[in-house]
Every structure is written in structure tokens, then in C-alpha cells.
Design an enzyme around this catalytic site. Structure first.
Site, PDB file in Angstrom:
ATOM      1  N   LYS A   1      18.371  47.535  74.923  1.00 24.02           N
ATOM      2  CA  LYS A   1      17.255  46.596  75.145  1.00 24.02           C
ATOM      3  C   LYS A   1      16.069  46.961  74.243  1.00 24.02           C
ATOM      4  CE  LYS A   1      15.621  49.405  79.012  1.00 24.02           C
ATOM      5  NZ  LYS A   1      15.738  49.587  80.467  1.00 24.02           N
TER       6      LYS A   1
ATOM      7  N   ARG B   1      11.376  47.418  92.786  1.00 28.02           N
ATOM      8  CA  ARG B   1      11.141  46.572  91.623  1.00 28.02           C
ATOM      9  C   ARG B   1      12.086  45.383  91.645  1.00 28.02           C
ATOM     10  NH1 ARG B   1      11.833  49.138  85.622  1.00 28.02           N
ATOM     11  NH2 ARG B   1      14.013  48.961  86.221  1.00 28.02           N
TER      12      ARG B   1
ATOM     13  N   HIS C   1      18.864  51.640  90.407  1.00 26.92           N
ATOM     14  CA  HIS C   1      18.113  52.305  89.338  1.00 26.92           C
ATOM     15  C   HIS C   1      17.181  53.343  89.949  1.00 26.92           C
ATOM     16  CE1 HIS C   1      16.786  52.598  85.220  1.00 26.92           C
ATOM     17  NE2 HIS C   1      15.538  52.315  85.515  1.00 26.92           N
TER      18      HIS C   1
ATOM     19  N   ARG D   1      24.569  54.498  82.331  1.00 28.37           N
ATOM     20  CA  ARG D   1      23.787  53.555  81.520  1.00 28.37           C
ATOM     21  C   ARG D   1      22.693  54.275  80.738  1.00 28.37           C
ATOM     22  NH1 ARG D   1      22.862  51.203  86.799  1.00 28.37           N
ATOM     23  NH2 ARG D   1      20.673  51.695  86.466  1.00 28.37           N
TER      24      ARG D   1
ATOM     25  N   TYR E   1     -13.920  54.503  61.511  1.00 29.19           N
ATOM     26  CA  TYR E   1     -14.712  53.709  62.459  1.00 29.19           C
ATOM     27  C   TYR E   1     -15.373  54.588  63.505  1.00 29.19           C
ATOM     28  CZ  TYR E   1     -12.468  49.446  60.748  1.00 29.19           C
ATOM     29  OH  TYR E   1     -12.034  48.405  59.975  1.00 29.19           O
TER      30      TYR E   1
ATOM     31  N   CYS F   1      -7.052  53.392  62.323  1.00 23.45           N
ATOM     32  CA  CYS F   1      -7.427  51.992  62.088  1.00 23.45           C
ATOM     33  C   CYS F   1      -6.200  51.095  62.257  1.00 23.45           C
ATOM     34  CB  CYS F   1      -7.983  51.821  60.675  1.00 23.45           C
ATOM     35  SG  CYS F   1      -9.223  53.053  60.222  1.00 23.45           S
ATOM     36  N   MET F   2      -6.382  49.802  62.071  1.00 23.52           N
ATOM     37  CA  MET F   2      -5.262  48.867  62.242  1.00 23.52           C
ATOM     38  C   MET F   2      -4.155  49.129  61.223  1.00 23.52           C
ATOM     39  SD  MET F   2      -5.229  44.714  62.157  1.00 23.52           S
ATOM     40  CE  MET F   2      -6.299  44.453  63.545  1.00 23.52           C
ATOM     41  N   ASP F   3      -4.537  49.329  59.970  1.00 24.26           N
ATOM     42  CA  ASP F   3      -3.541  49.470  58.898  1.00 24.26           C
ATOM     43  C   ASP F   3      -3.492  50.859  58.279  1.00 24.26           C
ATOM     44  OD1 ASP F   3      -3.179  46.573  58.914  1.00 24.26           O
ATOM     45  OD2 ASP F   3      -5.150  46.515  57.939  1.00 24.26           O
TER      46      ASP F   3
END
Ligand SMILES: *Cc1c(COP(=O)(O)O)cnc(C)c1O
Length: 406
Positions: free
Chosen positions: A61, A159, A188, A244, A298, A345-347
Site C-alpha cells: 500500500k 478502527r 490488526h 502481512r 528562513y 525550505c520547500m525546495d
């Protein structure tokens, strides 16, 4: 290309199609190498811990825990996995559309509007009440098909799953429906990875009691399964008919604390141990000389304490480098650990390479994995980010190309 076509043909733009991850252009410097032989080794190592009759469902998954569902599926099947577990219907459909024929169970159930996809793609369903079973049986009858189903029992996770009270009626319904095939009953664990075994033992007892209850009826109990990675390693009595594993397939552990136990099971030599499947790498983009007392990144959260050489790396939180790792993580350059400094940072992010002579733009940087005699494990990164290895692996971003090494 996909993006442009979408723009021309209709107004719905599927953004994820805009990047062709395995396209013909040069892959990005920031990349995740996926070592398929390590994955196959792990499947064989896990298999060696099981009784011969116990089946192995490989959980693929979340895009194979971030490694890429399809290549990983092919590798685990080649190494002897019996069947596959996915999280959502769409993941099962993707595997079928790429020619995967092994049984695929949708572990987390489905909504009524997903039943047609389940049936059409011959996915194995998870049900926990009679109304789910009836909807499935009715539609399967209309299509003249038979659907494999596994019944989920909630033994304490709170759950998903039915209670043992409604179970006999559900099992009976499935048994008598021509269009359903009872293929499993499962539960589970919530704490199989924890030192304290009390709750796992309780869940196991409840599961066993449920199986006993089914066995007392007229109907044969279908194969039982409950072991995730941690239970597989720590509770051999939880293996039942099938296990599993997810995380350990990819060579990671829920916690480094499990390592001694695993070494005892598999042996502690590099030859025998589980092998990390993903290596996350990048290259230095720029090197800056920055004088003592200068703020970086930043928020000016980091101030250089000496005249520094700072390397800027083309990887950031948009690539899955969790911002919580800012100032906490290390990377490997020239086989040595160097500290990440300043806000991620983002990048981009920065690392302090003052102590490394002769670093250059373009030099290889290892974020996860081995370089020379040093290694950074996903468990370590997860600790630094105050999360778990699962989240680190699943969150390696879409725009980080996966490079498959056969
Ligand atoms: C994800 C999942 C697993 C695999 O868990 P790991 O801890 O990764 O081994 C097993 N069973 C179910 C139902 C799951 O959702």
C-alpha cells in the site's frame, strides 16, 4: 505533455500527471534509488522465519511504502510472496491495469460506489458487517461474478472491523452466498511493536476466541491472519495461515529496539540481515563561504558560529524532507556525517561542510543510506523528526524520481 492534453481536452487537470517520474529525460539529482535485490532478499529472509505452510502477503500500500508499488510488487512476487495487500481500491486497480495477477486484498475496505471496481478488477474485498457483504453479493450476482472476501474483526484497535457478536451471522451469509468466497478472517494489532506485550496478548486471545466461536458453528473457519511486521518478528504464535508484513519488506523496523531480536532470528551478519531498500541521494548545488555570525535560511533560526562553508542541497520539504528535521538531521558527504543547518525550505536546505576539505558543487550527498563506512538509517531520521519510519518512507515526495536498481 499529459498536462497539456488535459488542458486541451477538458477542464479537469490531473496535476500528478504533470510530472513523468520515469520519463526519458535525465533524472533529477535528488533521487531515491530502490534496490530491488534488497527487497527480494528481505522477502526470502522473512520467508525463512515462517513455517512452510504459512502464506506471505506482501503489503504494498501507499505506493509500496513510497518505493513504487508496481516494481516492488513484481520483485516481491518473484521472490516468493503469495499475495498482495493494498490500502485503497485505486491501488489495486493500478496493479491490475499493469498486469499483476496475484490476489490483491484491499485491506481497509471500500465504499458502495467502489464495488464495481473491486469486482471488475478481481480484487479481494474486506468486509466487517452484513450490509457490506450483501451489497457486494448483490452486485457480484448482477455481474455473474464471485468475489473473494476477508472478514475483519476488531480485537482492540478500535478502527475497523466487526465484533465477534455479529460474526457468526456474517460468516453464515458469506458461506451461503454463491457470489462470495470466504477467503480469510483477520485482525490488526495496535501495539505489536512495543516492549510491553500485554495488549497484543489480549488481542491475540480475543482473535483466537473469535476463531473458536466460528469453529463451533457449522461453517468452516476461513484462513486466519493477523501478523504485521512487528508481530511476525515478535509473536510466532500470531502467524496463523498467513502473515502481512509491510515495513520490514522495505528493510526498516518500527524501532531500532527490535534489531537485537531480529538479529537473533536472522543472524547478525550483513549477509543475513534485512537490507534497506531505499537510498535517498542528492548532489551539492552550490557552496557558499559565510562569515561567522551570519544568519541562514528562513527565520534566521541558525547563526553561523564560525567562518563557515555551507553547501546548499536541492531537496526540501516538498520532497518529503520533513521540516521538523531542521537543524536536527545529518547527511553524508565524502563518507562523513555533516549537520543540516537552518530551516529546511520547500525546495532546498543547507548543510555545514566547513570540516570537509575539497567539497565541490556536484558532490554526492546521501540523505538516507550508506556512503563509505557510514550510513543513515530511516529509523534515525524518524527519531529526529519525532515520527516513525513509515511516515518518512511514504512521504518521500512524488517529484523525487525513483531509480530502480535490479
Ligand atoms: C499496513 C498494514 C499491514 C502492514 O503493517 P506493517 O507494520 O508495515 O508490517 C498489515 N495489515 C494491515 C491490515 C495493514 O493495514
Amino acid at each position: 505533455m499529459a498536462l497539456l492534453e488535459n488542458l486541451n481536452s477538458n477542464r479537469e487537470v490531473i496535476i500528478s500527471d504533470a510530472i513523468d517520474h520515469n520519463g526519458p529525460t535525465t533524472p533529477r539529482a535528488t533521487r531515491a534509488e530502490i534496490h530491488l535485490e534488497a527487497l527480494r532478499h528481505n522477502v526470502r529472509a522473512i520467508r525463512s522465519l515462517l513455517q512452510p505452510e504459512v502464506k506471505l502477503m506482501a503489503v504494498v500500500k501507499a505506493d509500496g511504502y513510497g518505493h513504487g508499488a508496481l516494481p516492488c510488487t513484481r520483485a516481491v512476487l518473484a521472490a516468493g510472496a503469495d499475495c498482495l495487500g493494498v490500502g485503497i481500491v485505486a491501488e489495486g486497480v493500478e496493479l491490475r491495469e499493469n498486469g499483476v495477477q496475484a490476489p490483491i486484498q484491499v485491506l481497509t475496505g471500500h465504499f458502495p460506489n467502489e464495488i464495481d471496481d473491486l469486482i471488475q478488477h478481481e480484487l479481494t474485498a474486506t468486509v466487517w458487517n452484513s450490509s457490506m457483504a450483501k451489497d457486494l453479493a448483490n452486485r457480484a450476482a448482477e455481474c455473474d461474478r464471485q468475489v473473494g472476501v476477508h472478514v475483519k474483526v476488531d480485537t482492540g484497535m478500535g478502527r475497523l472491523g466487526g465484533t465477534s457478536d455479529n460474526l457468526p451471522a456474517l460468516m453464515e451469509f458469506i458461506h451461503h452466498s454463491k457470489n462470495l468466497r470466504a477467503e480469510g478472517v483477520f485482525t490488526h494489532f495496535s501495539t505489536a511493536d512495543e516492549e510491553d506485550s500485554e495488549f497484543t496478548t489480549l488481542q491475540l486471545e480475543r482473535f483466537q476466541a473469535t476463531l473458536n466461536k466460528i469453529n463451533q458453528g457449522e461453517i468452516p473457519a476461513p484462513p486466519a491472519h493477523c501478523a504485521n511486521s512487528s508481530a511476525l518478528l515478535r509473536y510466532p504464535e500470531s502467524h496463523f495461515s498467513m502473515v502481512r508484513p509491510g515495513l520490514i519488506l522495505y528493510g526498516a523496523l518500527t524501532s531500532k529496539n527490535l534489531e537485537p531480536a531480529l538479529d537473533k532470528l536472522l543472524g547478525s551478519t550483513a549477509e543475513k540481515k534485512l537490507r534497506p531498500v531505499m537510498a535517498w541521494k542528492t548532489q551539492i548545488l552550490q557552496i557558499n563561504k559565510i562569515s561567522k555570525g551570519s544568519p541562514l535560511s528562513y527565520g534566521k533560526k541558525f547563526i553561523t558560529r564560525r567562518d563557515s562553508t555551507i553547501a546548499t542541497l536541492p531537496v526540501g520539504y516538498a520532497d518529503g524532507l520533513n521540516r521538523a528535521l531542521s537543524g536536527k538531521m545529518s547527511v553524508l558527504i565524502h563518507g562523513q556525517r555533516v549537520s543540516q543547518v537552518g530551516t529546511i525550505c520547500m525546495d532546498l536546505c543547507m548543510v555545514d561542510v566547513t570540516d570537509l576539505p575539497q567539497v565541490r558543487a556536484g558532490d554526492e550527498v546521501v540523505i538516507l543510506g550508506r556512503q563509505g563506512s557510514e550510513a543513515i538509517a530511516v529509523e534515525e531520521m524518524a527519531d529526529h523528526a519525532r515520527t516513525i519510519p513509515y511516515e518518512i518512507l511514504c512521504c518521500v515526495g512524488k517529484r523525487v524520481p525513483r531509480i530502480y536498481i535490479p
